[in-house]
Design a protein around this motif. Structure first.
Motif, PDB file in Angstrom:
ATOM      1  N   VAL A  37       0.830  -1.205   0.000  1.00 49.72           N
ATOM      2  CA  VAL A  37       0.000   0.000   0.000  1.00 49.72           C
ATOM      3  C   VAL A  37       0.863   1.253   0.000  1.00 49.72           C
ATOM      4  O   VAL A  37       0.564   2.231  -0.700  1.00 49.72           O
ATOM      5  CB  VAL A  37      -0.957  -0.012   1.211  1.00 49.72           C
ATOM      6  N   THR A  38       1.951   1.233   0.770  1.00 52.92           N
ATOM      7  CA  THR A  38       2.834   2.403   0.816  1.00 52.92           C
ATOM      8  C   THR A  38       3.442   2.693  -0.547  1.00 52.92           C
ATOM      9  O   THR A  38       3.449   3.838  -1.015  1.00 52.92           O
ATOM     10  CB  THR A  38       3.953   2.183   1.853  1.00 52.92           C
ATOM     11  N   VAL A  39       3.967   1.647  -1.191  1.00 60.78           N
ATOM     12  CA  VAL A  39       4.538   1.837  -2.525  1.00 60.78           C
ATOM     13  C   VAL A  39       3.467   2.310  -3.498  1.00 60.78           C
ATOM     14  O   VAL A  39       3.698   3.203  -4.321  1.00 60.78           O
ATOM     15  CB  VAL A  39       5.189   0.528  -3.018  1.00 60.78           C
ATOM     16  N   ARG A  40       2.283   1.725  -3.395  1.00 59.27           N
ATOM     17  CA  ARG A  40       1.186   2.129  -4.280  1.00 59.27           C
ATOM     18  C   ARG A  40       0.816   3.591  -4.056  1.00 59.27           C
ATOM     19  O   ARG A  40       0.513   4.314  -5.012  1.00 59.27           O
ATOM     20  CB  ARG A  40      -0.031   1.231  -4.046  1.00 59.27           C
ATOM     21  N   LEU A  41       0.837   4.038  -2.810  1.00 62.55           N
ATOM     22  CA  LEU A  41       0.508   5.438  -2.522  1.00 62.55           C
ATOM     23  C   LEU A  41       1.552   6.394  -3.097  1.00 62.55           C
ATOM     24  O   LEU A  41       1.204   7.457  -3.633  1.00 62.55           O
ATOM     25  CB  LEU A  41       0.373   5.645  -1.012  1.00 62.55           C
ATOM     26  N   ALA A 107      10.759   8.436 -11.741  1.00 62.30           N
ATOM     27  CA  ALA A 107      11.293   9.605 -11.041  1.00 62.30           C
ATOM     28  C   ALA A 107      11.670  10.705 -12.026  1.00 62.30           C
ATOM     29  O   ALA A 107      11.389  11.898 -11.791  1.00 62.30           O
ATOM     30  CB  ALA A 107      12.510   9.200 -10.202  1.00 62.30           C
ATOM     31  N   ALA A 108      12.308  10.335 -13.137  1.00 60.21           N
ATOM     32  CA  ALA A 108      12.705  11.336 -14.126  1.00 60.21           C
ATOM     33  C   ALA A 108      11.493  12.023 -14.738  1.00 60.21           C
ATOM     34  O   ALA A 108      11.506  13.240 -14.984  1.00 60.21           O
ATOM     35  CB  ALA A 108      13.545  10.680 -15.220  1.00 60.21           C
ATOM     36  N   CYS A 211      12.476   5.781  -1.567  1.00 59.43           N
ATOM     37  CA  CYS A 211      11.575   4.877  -0.858  1.00 59.43           C
ATOM     38  C   CYS A 211      11.035   3.725  -1.688  1.00 59.43           C
ATOM     39  O   CYS A 211      10.453   2.789  -1.131  1.00 59.43           O
ATOM     40  CB  CYS A 211      10.387   5.674  -0.287  1.00 59.43           C
ATOM     41  N   VAL A 212      11.186   3.796  -3.008  1.00 62.15           N
ATOM     42  CA  VAL A 212      10.612   2.757  -3.867  1.00 62.15           C
ATOM     43  C   VAL A 212      11.742   1.914  -4.442  1.00 62.15           C
ATOM     44  O   VAL A 212      12.619   2.432  -5.132  1.00 62.15           O
ATOM     45  CB  VAL A 212       9.773   3.376  -5.003  1.00 62.15           C
ATOM     46  N   PRO A 213      11.762   0.608  -4.182  1.00 61.89           N
ATOM     47  CA  PRO A 213      12.834  -0.249  -4.723  1.00 61.89           C
ATOM     48  C   PRO A 213      12.612  -0.532  -6.205  1.00 61.89           C
ATOM     49  O   PRO A 213      11.473  -0.510  -6.686  1.00 61.89           O
ATOM     50  CB  PRO A 213      12.697  -1.528  -3.895  1.00 61.89           C
TER      51      PRO A 213
END
Length: 467
Positions: A37-41, A107-108, A211-213
């Motif tokens: 959920v955190t990654v999805r957010l 990110a870019a 925060c995102v792998p």
């Protein structure tokens, strides 16, 4: 295992193929939890603001026309140049994400979009403004399909549809938020301040990187074995800490090597087992978004010129249709794992075709009937379109998954561009019913394509669907 095993021309090395299968099996044992959920957010926040940036031009346009004394041609260019950039961005980002990684591209894209929003506030003529909108379109068109690819790759097969589509809801939510905030703030602040505010979310690129792998599936497929194992182990540790329970042993997975003649890239998408899948999803993307934007771009004009509603009422009626579409997205997100991808797209586009056909033949005589039937059709075609963001990444292997998804995103831009043009040409002839019948035919073509040629992927592991 080594970290520098190259891809062989004749197929993947045995250790890479085994690791890819093992990573997939290890994802299958992860329960959906706060880590997902955190990654999805985080990724969802990026997609939300990309949607915000995409629609903002529509609400800035009245001020821009007055300030720069734009002709009809210049106004059209301001609207379409972003879509052209999104088309190009989808194609470029997919290939790039398959080469350098999903997270770097996401990110870019958000960073580039934020910089463009900031620079747009400095524009004093349409030329630089259009150039920046094109570049921003590259970023928006690039981020959305790559993000969909990444979310699919970190999710297990069980209830993957619901998890992914609840994430995908952030894009229509971003469009809705843009409409509300622009309606409220544009008269107070003006277009420059609105684009300035839209630049702030560009800082999310830092959060994504930190925060995102990176996708372990992508790392394994590219021979970066130690990184893939370390990333996967880190994810598993976090999930165990969150759930408070040890993870079950992964089910052994047999490695499946790709065909000896295959080549990663566009050539592989158009040959062998993936050619039919590519052609089918491209047809579905085109039909769904042709209908979507053919309707949404012209509804306010139809309400005003044909039924003589004032601008406020015309926009309100159009907003109701968009809200109905959002409801359709939510229903599909909650039911797609039970119904299946193929049936969802088939019946949704079929339902849209039926509603539009009835409207075109029998019910186009009043604004209220147009409102009712276009809203009903929006429930269906919005639902079909959001399902494609789930379905497309499932059809292709890791090595070309982002490119396959991005190709679908590029074709949807063709629908976005051509839908309003065709509807405008038909509407110029004065036959309102013919407009809706034309859109019904396109939706029917999409429904038949899905029903006859689409493959079902529901409940299947990604590596089983696309080795």
């Amino acid at each position: 295992m080594t970290t520098d095993t190259p891809h062989a021309t004749a197929g993947r090395p045995a250790d890479t193929a085994a690791l890819v299968a093992a990573i997939g099996a290890r994802f299958e044992r992860l329960p959906l939890c706060r880590w997902h959920v955190t990654v999805r957010l985080i990724i969802g926040a990026v997609t939300f603001f990309e949607a915000f940036d995409q629609l903002l031009i529509a609400y800035a346009l009245p001020e821009l026309r007055a300030e720069w004394h734009l002709s009809t041609g210049q106004t059209t260019s301001l609207i379409t140049v972003g879509s052209v950039g999104m088309l190009a961005g989808a194609l470029l980002s997919g290939r790039l994400a398959d080469r350098i990684g999903r997270v770097k591209v996401i990110a870019a894209c958000i960073a580039l979009s934020g910089v463009c929003s900031l620079l747009l506030t400095l524009c004093s003529s349409p030329g630089p403004f259009m150039a920046l909108r094109f570049v921003q379109g590259l970023a928006i068109g690039g981020e959305v399909p790559v993000a969909a690819t990444f979310i699919a790759e970190i999710t297990r097969a069980h209830k993957r549809g619901r998890f992914v589509l609840l994430y995908e809801l952030v894009f229509p939510a971003g469009l809705t938020a843009c409409a509300v905030l622009a309606w409220w703030l544009m008269p107070l602040l003006g277009w420059r301040w609105m684009f300035g505010l839209a630049a702030i979310p560009g800082v999310l690129c830092v959060l994504v990187v930190r925060c995102v792998p990176e996708s372990p599936r992508w790392l394994a497929d590219h021979g970066r074995h130690e990184e893939a194992l370390a990333t996967m182990a880190s994810i598993e540790t976090k999930v165990e800490k969150i759930t408070g329970e040890p993870l079950p042993q992964p089910t052994p997975a047999a490695p499946v090597a790709r065909e000896s003649h295959a080549r990663s890239g566009l050539r592989e998408l158009l040959t062998g087992r993936y050619r039919k899948r590519t052609l089918v999803v491209c047809a579905l993307w085109f039909c769904g978004y042709f209908v979507n934007y053919g309707i949404s771009s012209w509804l306010p004009t139809i309400y005003g010129s044909r039924f003589h509603l004032d601008l406020s009422d015309a926009l309100l009626y159009s907003t109701v249709t968009s809200c109905a579409g959002f409801l359709g997205c939510l229903v599909v997100a909650l039911t797609v794992d039970r119904i299946g991808r193929r049936h969802t797209v088939t019946w949704c586009l079929g339902g849209a075709a039926l509603c539009l056909l009835l409207l075109g033949l029998f019910a186009g005589g009043s604004a209220s009937s147009v409102l009712i039937w276009t809203s009903l059709s929006a429930v269906f075609f919005f639902g079909a379109n959001i399902c494609l963001y789930l379905y497309t990444p499932e059809l292709f292997p890791t090595r070309i998954r982002a490119l396959g998804t991005s190709l679908g995103g590029a074709v949807n831009r063709l629908g976005v561009i051509l839908g309003p043009i065709v509807v405008g040409a038909v509407y110029a002839g004065g036959a309102l019913g013919t407009v809706f019948v034309t859109l019904a035919v396109v939706a029917l073509v999409g429904s038949l394509t899905a029903g006859v040629a689409a493959e079902e992927t529901s409940g299947r592991q990604l590596e089983d669907v696309a080795p």
